[in-house]
Scaffold this active site. Structure first.
Site, PDB file in Angstrom:
ATOM      1  N   LYS A  99     -29.319  -2.690 -11.523  1.00  0.00           N
ATOM      2  CA  LYS A  99     -29.405  -1.255 -11.795  1.00  0.00           C
ATOM      3  C   LYS A  99     -29.723  -1.018 -13.270  1.00  0.00           C
ATOM      4  O   LYS A  99     -28.862  -0.786 -14.098  1.00  0.00           O
ATOM      5  CB  LYS A  99     -28.124  -0.531 -11.403  1.00  0.00           C
ATOM      6  CG  LYS A  99     -28.274   0.995 -11.436  1.00  0.00           C
ATOM      7  CD  LYS A  99     -27.034   1.706 -10.933  1.00  0.00           C
ATOM      8  CE  LYS A  99     -27.241   3.220 -10.945  1.00  0.00           C
ATOM      9  NZ  LYS A  99     -26.043   3.947 -10.462  1.00  0.00           N
ATOM     10  N   ALA A 123     -44.525   2.245 -15.114  1.00  0.00           N
ATOM     11  CA  ALA A 123     -45.486   2.914 -14.244  1.00  0.00           C
ATOM     12  C   ALA A 123     -45.017   4.355 -14.097  1.00  0.00           C
ATOM     13  O   ALA A 123     -43.811   4.615 -14.047  1.00  0.00           O
ATOM     14  CB  ALA A 123     -45.558   2.242 -12.872  1.00  0.00           C
ATOM     15  N   TYR A 175     -42.222   0.036  -4.371  1.00  0.00           N
ATOM     16  CA  TYR A 175     -42.523  -0.663  -5.615  1.00  0.00           C
ATOM     17  C   TYR A 175     -44.012  -0.581  -5.956  1.00  0.00           C
ATOM     18  O   TYR A 175     -44.395  -0.519  -7.119  1.00  0.00           O
ATOM     19  CB  TYR A 175     -42.060  -2.118  -5.512  1.00  0.00           C
ATOM     20  CG  TYR A 175     -41.791  -2.781  -6.837  1.00  0.00           C
ATOM     21  CD1 TYR A 175     -40.873  -2.234  -7.734  1.00  0.00           C
ATOM     22  CD2 TYR A 175     -42.434  -3.947  -7.198  1.00  0.00           C
ATOM     23  CE1 TYR A 175     -40.617  -2.846  -8.953  1.00  0.00           C
ATOM     24  CE2 TYR A 175     -42.178  -4.575  -8.398  1.00  0.00           C
ATOM     25  CZ  TYR A 175     -41.267  -4.016  -9.277  1.00  0.00           C
ATOM     26  OH  TYR A 175     -41.018  -4.622 -10.483  1.00  0.00           O
ATOM     27  N   LEU A 179     -32.544   1.002 -16.114  1.00  0.00           N
ATOM     28  CA  LEU A 179     -33.268   2.269 -16.223  1.00  0.00           C
ATOM     29  C   LEU A 179     -34.575   2.202 -15.438  1.00  0.00           C
ATOM     30  O   LEU A 179     -34.978   3.172 -14.785  1.00  0.00           O
ATOM     31  CB  LEU A 179     -33.549   2.570 -17.701  1.00  0.00           C
ATOM     32  CG  LEU A 179     -34.274   3.887 -18.012  1.00  0.00           C
ATOM     33  CD1 LEU A 179     -33.421   5.071 -17.574  1.00  0.00           C
ATOM     34  CD2 LEU A 179     -34.586   3.979 -19.499  1.00  0.00           C
ATOM     35  N   ALA A 180     -35.245   1.048 -15.473  1.00  0.00           N
ATOM     36  CA  ALA A 180     -36.512   0.902 -14.758  1.00  0.00           C
ATOM     37  C   ALA A 180     -36.327   1.013 -13.253  1.00  0.00           C
ATOM     38  O   ALA A 180     -37.117   1.659 -12.557  1.00  0.00           O
ATOM     39  CB  ALA A 180     -37.147  -0.443 -15.112  1.00  0.00           C
ATOM     40  N   ASP A 184     -45.370  -0.108 -30.283  1.00  0.00           N
ATOM     41  CA  ASP A 184     -45.837   0.451 -29.024  1.00  0.00           C
ATOM     42  C   ASP A 184     -46.882  -0.507 -28.468  1.00  0.00           C
ATOM     43  O   ASP A 184     -47.987  -0.617 -29.007  1.00  0.00           O
ATOM     44  CB  ASP A 184     -46.443   1.831 -29.249  1.00  0.00           C
ATOM     45  CG  ASP A 184     -46.912   2.493 -27.966  1.00  0.00           C
ATOM     46  OD1 ASP A 184     -46.944   1.819 -26.916  1.00  0.00           O
ATOM     47  OD2 ASP A 184     -47.266   3.689 -28.013  1.00  0.00           O
ATOM     48  N   LYS A 188     -46.870  -6.615 -11.598  1.00  0.00           N
ATOM     49  CA  LYS A 188     -46.080  -7.837 -11.784  1.00  0.00           C
ATOM     50  C   LYS A 188     -46.853  -9.069 -11.316  1.00  0.00           C
ATOM     51  O   LYS A 188     -46.716 -10.152 -11.896  1.00  0.00           O
ATOM     52  CB  LYS A 188     -44.752  -7.721 -11.036  1.00  0.00           C
ATOM     53  CG  LYS A 188     -43.771  -6.736 -11.648  1.00  0.00           C
ATOM     54  CD  LYS A 188     -43.351  -7.114 -13.059  1.00  0.00           C
ATOM     55  CE  LYS A 188     -42.230  -6.231 -13.571  1.00  0.00           C
ATOM     56  NZ  LYS A 188     -41.874  -6.542 -14.977  1.00  0.00           N
TER      57      LYS A 188
END
Length: 254
Positions: free
Chosen positions: A193, A94, A156, A195-196, A63, A163
């Site tokens: 595309k 986020a 975003y 998951l994020a 983690d 970033k």
């Protein structure tokens, strides 16, 4: 199978599922002869990762929001493998509420979480790797970014700021780790595309607009990003240091 990465052992951090850019990187690197190690955040993510790799022995819990977890995972890697040749850092997060509306809706807690997980984690990982003398000379660290770091992409928001911090971290780490033969770079991947991406409000429109702006009107793939990652991990890229390489089929040009 190629041999660009033959005899290299590389750690991949951030595979969530088969759509992950990190998984595209892993596939290409493995095809080029790399021996791969994977980390996962928790038991839920471990199950999905195990289905992809089929090799529980190569998986370790880590983690990146917990310094003790990083230290424990990297100590175990050092015990099992000795030194390694590279790390792919493909981790960002986020809270969902930070990825919609306007930037003035950002919360202090959400902002801190995004910066911690998405940007500081690269520094934290690098710090432990150097303290343990885990990396060979030469070695390569590659992280993943997006052009929302330099442009105000709809929704975003906080992640774009994170970033930007990540890309700045790449430059400072490249400066400081270069004397040890460790080069640090980022890949700015096009909209894919993953998951994020699906956590961003209006992501379908973002994906379609990005596709329309590529030079061939075809979206970039995780394997195309993976090809660049494999190059950066190889000894062919020893002269590439502190850079952000765009792999988005030209979207950033327009």
């Amino acid at each position: 199978m190629g041999d660009l990465l033959a005899n290299k052992t590389i750690l991949v951090m951030g595979v969530a599922n088969r759509r992950s850019i990190a998984w595209g990187c892993a596939q290409v690197m493995q095809e080029q002869g790399a021996n791969l190690i994977y980390t996962y955040q928790n038991e839920r993510l471990k199950k999905g990762l195990l289905k992809l790799t089929g090799d529980e022995a190569s998986l370790l819990e880590c983690d990146v929001a917990d310094d003790n977890s990083i230290a424990q995972a990297f100590s175990e890697i050092k015990t099992r493998y000795g030194k390694i040749d590279g790390i792919v850092h493909a981790i960002a997060y986020a809270p969902k509420a930070e990825l919609e509306g306007e930037i003035t809706n950002a919360t202090r807690a959400g902002f801190q979480t995004a910066l911690d997980v998405s940007a500081y984690s690269l520094i934290a990982v690098s710090k432990v790797a150097m303290e343990l003398e885990l990396l060979n000379d030469p070695a390569s660290l590659v992280t993943l970014t997006y052009m929302g770091s330099t442009r105000a992409i709809p929704s975003y928001n906080t992640m774009g700021i994170a970033k930007a911090a990540l890309e700045s971290s790449v430059r400072y780490l490249a400066r400081d780790l270069g004397k040890f033969g460790v080069r640090v770079n980022a890949i700015s991947a096009g909209a894919i595309k993953t998951l994020a991406v699906t956590g961003i409000k209006g992501h379908s429109d973002l994906l379609e607009i990005s596709k329309q702006r590529t030079v061939d009107q075809e979206a970039v793939t995780i394997r195309e990003v993976g090809g660049t990652c494999a190059f950066l991990m190889s000894d062919l890229a020893t002269g590439v240091v502190g850079d952000v390489i765009y792999v988005d089929k030209g979207v950033h040009l327009i």
